[in-house]
Design a protein around this motif. Structure first.
Motif, PDB file in Angstrom:
ATOM      1  N   HIS A  36      34.739  11.684  27.837  1.00  0.00           N
ATOM      2  CA  HIS A  36      34.320  12.279  29.115  1.00  0.00           C
ATOM      3  C   HIS A  36      35.154  11.642  30.224  1.00  0.00           C
ATOM      4  CE1 HIS A  36      31.601  13.714  32.244  1.00  0.00           C
ATOM      5  NE2 HIS A  36      31.471  12.473  32.669  1.00  0.00           N
ATOM      6  N   HIS A  38      36.628  11.011  34.050  1.00  0.00           N
ATOM      7  CA  HIS A  38      36.720  10.983  35.517  1.00  0.00           C
ATOM      8  C   HIS A  38      38.044  10.304  35.833  1.00  0.00           C
ATOM      9  CE1 HIS A  38      32.481  11.844  36.829  1.00  0.00           C
ATOM     10  NE2 HIS A  38      32.243  11.519  35.568  1.00  0.00           N
ATOM     11  N   THR A  71      35.127  16.019  33.744  1.00  0.00           N
ATOM     12  CA  THR A  71      33.961  16.175  34.594  1.00  0.00           C
ATOM     13  C   THR A  71      34.191  17.344  35.539  1.00  0.00           C
ATOM     14  OG1 THR A  71      32.549  15.159  36.280  1.00  0.00           O
ATOM     15  CG2 THR A  71      34.851  14.561  36.343  1.00  0.00           C
ATOM     16  N   ARG A 211      26.108   9.917  24.002  1.00  0.00           N
ATOM     17  CA  ARG A 211      27.184   9.632  24.946  1.00  0.00           C
ATOM     18  C   ARG A 211      26.898   8.256  25.548  1.00  0.00           C
ATOM     19  NH1 ARG A 211      28.293  12.664  30.769  1.00  0.00           N
ATOM     20  NH2 ARG A 211      27.691  10.800  31.888  1.00  0.00           N
ATOM     21  N   GLU A 215      30.380   4.630  32.777  1.00  0.00           N
ATOM     22  CA  GLU A 215      29.800   5.528  33.774  1.00  0.00           C
ATOM     23  C   GLU A 215      28.292   5.375  33.827  1.00  0.00           C
ATOM     24  OE1 GLU A 215      30.975   9.584  33.432  1.00  0.00           O
ATOM     25  OE2 GLU A 215      29.419  10.288  34.774  1.00  0.00           O
TER      26      GLU A 215
HETATM   27 ZN    ZN Z   1      30.589  11.958  34.492  1.00  0.00          ZN
END
Ligand code: ZN
Ligand code: KMH
Length: 259
Positions: A36, A38, A71, A211, A215
């Motif tokens: 994931h 960012h 994201t 997950r 973050e």
């Molecule tokens: Zn995120």
């Protein structure tokens, strides 16, 4: 959460494309199959710049096989256009939060017209959405969208639990959320903060996936800041092994998700 974190808060945060590529490789080696993503600018601040996503995505692809999931939430307050733009790079997956939610002292705003724009573009570009669920109404909203927009893809959900002001990171919350899903869906759970291991264990014991990452988790023990994403993945992988659940390689995850 993620985009709002800084390197001052979290020294293990990967910022440059090279650091993200190393991090993705280490996460894959520790058992992760989806990354994931960012991205941050040269000052370490969150950005939704297409160039930054492209540089990160290319570096990650050169070092690992993980499914890269962009994201579309960005950081609280990001403009709609900025959140939509990186989809033009056609990542394999992207997040789709299907409603607005309290987010600490902020509000993470996802009005229906924005959700529809994000979803429509994902469908046009063959990007698999991960429905990112912070509240139960978001599951219903995801079903309505799927039906009304005539979507036809595998449905995968991530329950993000324990954001201050949103659904709690409890086992009963997970049980209720999964009871609301279509039969052929897959799901993962994310516990924010200290609940992350308990949420991971409950997901693993009930057929879900997990997950985790910097973050969502800052401390791994009292006063002990997580050193890296891979450290958190390794902790979850250990739980999976002790519960007899295998770890999906990226190609196995792609097969499960219909990618
Ligand atoms: Zn995120
Ligand atoms: N940073 C949050 C506002 C996502 O990545 O899709 C949004 C978020 C969800 O973290």
């Amino acid at each position: 959460m993620g985009a709002e974190l800084t390197v001052e808060d979290q020294p293990g945060l990967p910022v440059t494309p090279e650091a993200l590529a190393r991090d993705a490789r280490e996460c894959q080696d520790a058992g992760a199959s989806i990354y994931h993503l960012h991205v941050r600018n040269g000052r370490g601040e969150p950005t939704m710049s297409i160039e930054a996503f492209a540089a990160a995505r290319d570096a990650i692809a050169a070092s690992s096989d993980v499914v890269v999931q962009f994201t579309t939430g960005g950081a609280v307050g990001d403009a709609d256009e900025a959140r939509i733009a990186p989809l033009e790079l056609r990542p394999e997956m992207a997040t789709l939060t299907t409603g607005s939610v309290n987010f600490g002292s902020d509000v993470f705003l996802n009005p229906r017209p924005l959700i529809e724009r994000l979803y429509t573009r994902m469908l046009e570009l063959d990007i698999l959405p991960e429905y990112e669920i912070f509240e139960v109404g978001m599951v219903t909203a995801a079903s309505t969208l799927y039906e009304e927009l005539g979507a036809d893809h595998h449905r995968h959900y991530d329950f993000v639990l324990g954001v201050p002001g949103a659904m709690p990171a409890g086992r009963d919350a997970i049980d209720f959320l999964r009871s609301q899903l279509p039969d052929d869906a897959t799901w993962s759970a994310t516990g924010i903060g200290r609940a992350f291991l308990d949420v991971a264990a409950h997901a693993i014991e009930n057929g879900g996936h997990v997950r985790t990452g910097l973050e969502d988790v800052r401390y791994v023990g009292p006063g002990e800041i997580a050193s890296s994403n891979a450290e958190l993945v390794a902790r979850v992988a250990d739980i999976a092994r002790t519960r007899g659940r295998g770890l999906a390689r990226p190609d196995e995850a792609r097969a499960m998700l219909g990618l």
